[in-house]
Design a protein around this motif. Sequence first.
Motif, mmCIF file in Angstrom:
data_model
loop_
_atom_site.group_PDB
_atom_site.id
_atom_site.type_symbol
_atom_site.label_atom_id
_atom_site.label_comp_id
_atom_site.label_asym_id
_atom_site.label_seq_id
_atom_site.Cartn_x
_atom_site.Cartn_y
_atom_site.Cartn_z
ATOM 1 N N ASP A 178 8.167 -1.530 -1.084
ATOM 2 C CA ASP A 178 8.660 -2.566 -0.178
ATOM 3 C C ASP A 178 7.523 -3.271 0.560
ATOM 4 O O ASP A 178 7.765 -4.185 1.341
ATOM 5 C CB ASP A 178 9.630 -1.959 0.840
ATOM 6 N N ASP A 179 6.298 -2.843 0.326
ATOM 7 C CA ASP A 179 5.155 -3.453 0.999
ATOM 8 C C ASP A 179 4.917 -4.879 0.516
ATOM 9 O O ASP A 179 5.240 -5.238 -0.614
ATOM 10 C CB ASP A 179 3.890 -2.635 0.740
ATOM 11 N N ILE A 180 4.326 -5.666 1.419
ATOM 12 C CA ILE A 180 3.934 -7.037 1.117
ATOM 13 C C ILE A 180 2.410 -7.102 1.151
ATOM 14 O O ILE A 180 1.776 -6.552 2.053
ATOM 15 C CB ILE A 180 4.505 -8.028 2.152
ATOM 16 N N ILE A 181 1.823 -7.763 0.175
ATOM 17 C CA ILE A 181 0.382 -8.005 0.215
ATOM 18 C C ILE A 181 0.141 -9.489 0.350
ATOM 19 O O ILE A 181 0.759 -10.309 -0.333
ATOM 20 C CB ILE A 181 -0.342 -7.451 -1.029
ATOM 21 N N ARG A 182 -0.745 -9.848 1.290
ATOM 22 C CA ARG A 182 -1.184 -11.230 1.449
ATOM 23 C C ARG A 182 -2.675 -11.295 1.158
ATOM 24 O O ARG A 182 -3.443 -10.434 1.605
ATOM 25 C CB ARG A 182 -0.902 -11.754 2.859
ATOM 26 N N VAL A 183 -3.062 -12.300 0.422
ATOM 27 C CA VAL A 183 -4.451 -12.501 0.052
ATOM 28 C C VAL A 183 -4.844 -13.930 0.422
ATOM 29 O O VAL A 183 -4.177 -14.886 0.032
ATOM 30 C CB VAL A 183 -4.655 -12.284 -1.467
ATOM 31 N N HIS A 184 -5.911 -14.050 1.192
ATOM 32 C CA HIS A 184 -6.408 -15.377 1.581
ATOM 33 C C HIS A 184 -7.772 -15.576 0.941
ATOM 34 O O HIS A 184 -8.692 -14.777 1.137
ATOM 35 C CB HIS A 184 -6.533 -15.484 3.102
ATOM 36 N N TYR A 185 -7.892 -16.668 0.191
ATOM 37 C CA TYR A 185 -9.140 -16.933 -0.511
ATOM 38 C C TYR A 185 -9.341 -18.436 -0.646
ATOM 39 O O TYR A 185 -8.431 -19.163 -1.049
ATOM 40 C CB TYR A 185 -9.109 -16.281 -1.895
#
Length: 532
Positions: A502-509
Amino acid sequence: MKRNIFLAAAFLLSLHAFSGNRYWIYFTEKGQQDFDPYGYFNARTIEKRISMRIPLSCETDFPVNPEFLKSVEKITTEILFESRWLNAVAVKAGTNQLAIISQLPFVKRIEPVGRYKVKRTNRLQMGSSIPKMDLLMMQTSIMDKDIFHENGINGKGIRIAVLDAGFRGADTHPAFTHLRDNNQILATYDFVRNKENVYSFNTHGTSVLSCIAGMYDSIPIGLATGAEFLLARTEVSREPFFEEINWMAAMEWADKNGADIINSSLGYTYHRYFPYQMDGKSTFITKAARIAASKGILVINSMGNDGNSNWKFAGAPADAEEVLSIGGIDPKNHLRINFSSFGPNASMRMKPNVAALGEVFAAGKKGFKRTFGTSFSAPLVTGFAACLWQANPELNSRELFALIQQSGNLFPYYDYAHGYGIPSIKKYAIDCKEETVSFGFDGKYLTLKFSRRDSENDTLPSANYLYYHIEREGILWVYGVMDIEEDTEKMSFISIDKFSFDDIIRVHYQGVTNTFSFSDSKNLPLHEEQVD
């Protein structure tokens, strides 16, 4: 009568834990009173409250019941301050006097005035490889100095209260010639000495003020060179303790005199509190800041400089959800500068909210200097906030708060070191639907594939950093920053045994945030997901 006897006994026992003789006397009610807001408030306060639909006759604005005050005054040694917001009065009193006061039927409770070890959030001894003039240009240019200037925006019409330790020399310093010539400093008050003159004792406030509105020749040190100012000295410079009375008094004074924004670069931490009390609601200072926010004031406070100490966390009042808390960024790489305090607060609310340079060019005791600390990150953002409010006068303080967060260069990504990043109205001109990172999961490892793009912002120190976090039920349990090499196209990291599906991963690049979910990937081979 039993209640009053118990109150007196309990309070007398508590006196052994405190060495001072100053106390808050809280009252049960205010009673029926005539209150004329038009006679009490500055016209600016009236205008602001009407525009924000905040009641003009809120009970917290009513004066303390005068009959209660008279009764207490007859008993105490001295009345120090009447707080309308708290419905309380600060007094000097001895043990016997307090015992009598505690039995008055309208006395709710008695508390010792807290004496906090204040930490002005600046660091003066650090090395740097950035020339001072480059630093001067950078600290405002990364927050849209040129765009604001081209549109004639400089904070004009916004009233800012600065609460600090003193403004020594600010009445003659060349950084503030324009403020003096244009009568932009509307009022001053020294709450330590109960006098109007604040231009002595400490230069900390002088440096802070310069990062909001100072000038070096024709170059702005801060963005809000056209704003109006209220300057309040609240801290005793020669002693290590700050009395909460001054803070409360300055907050109410700022509200009465029409402040739109309050800037504070002070923090209160381990000398009185424990980390679990940094929950956004427990400390006296935090409560005062929350009341100010409820009056339509944007309260901006530095996070603190404990990031490389045992404390590490934000101090009060930066822990309040209603306070815009500012972290420090290293100008060499745009990552958290090593001393800047971490979030979240003890209630797991995100802190800091945004960040600005923690190494700056500022006015000093004589001339100008390089200085370090989140003390100066906060006023840089205060200048940005004033300009943004001038450009969007229809916003209320809560809406402005949200807009400043959304203007962060990392938004919607965030973490507990950088918040939403450095405020910028440009948002780096990025199409947020553009994909720079795709997501893969093979049942054990998270895999990221990179799609590089050409951008004018690749010249920023942070251009090749990849920021990532793992969010579970609104709380970050993993976050970090990686330096992506030029030839990197694919990266696998973090074993899946640390994740929930149920985890969310956010990636900023490279200016773009991509958001992924594990919920659709369970028991599947490598799965790449397109995200808008």
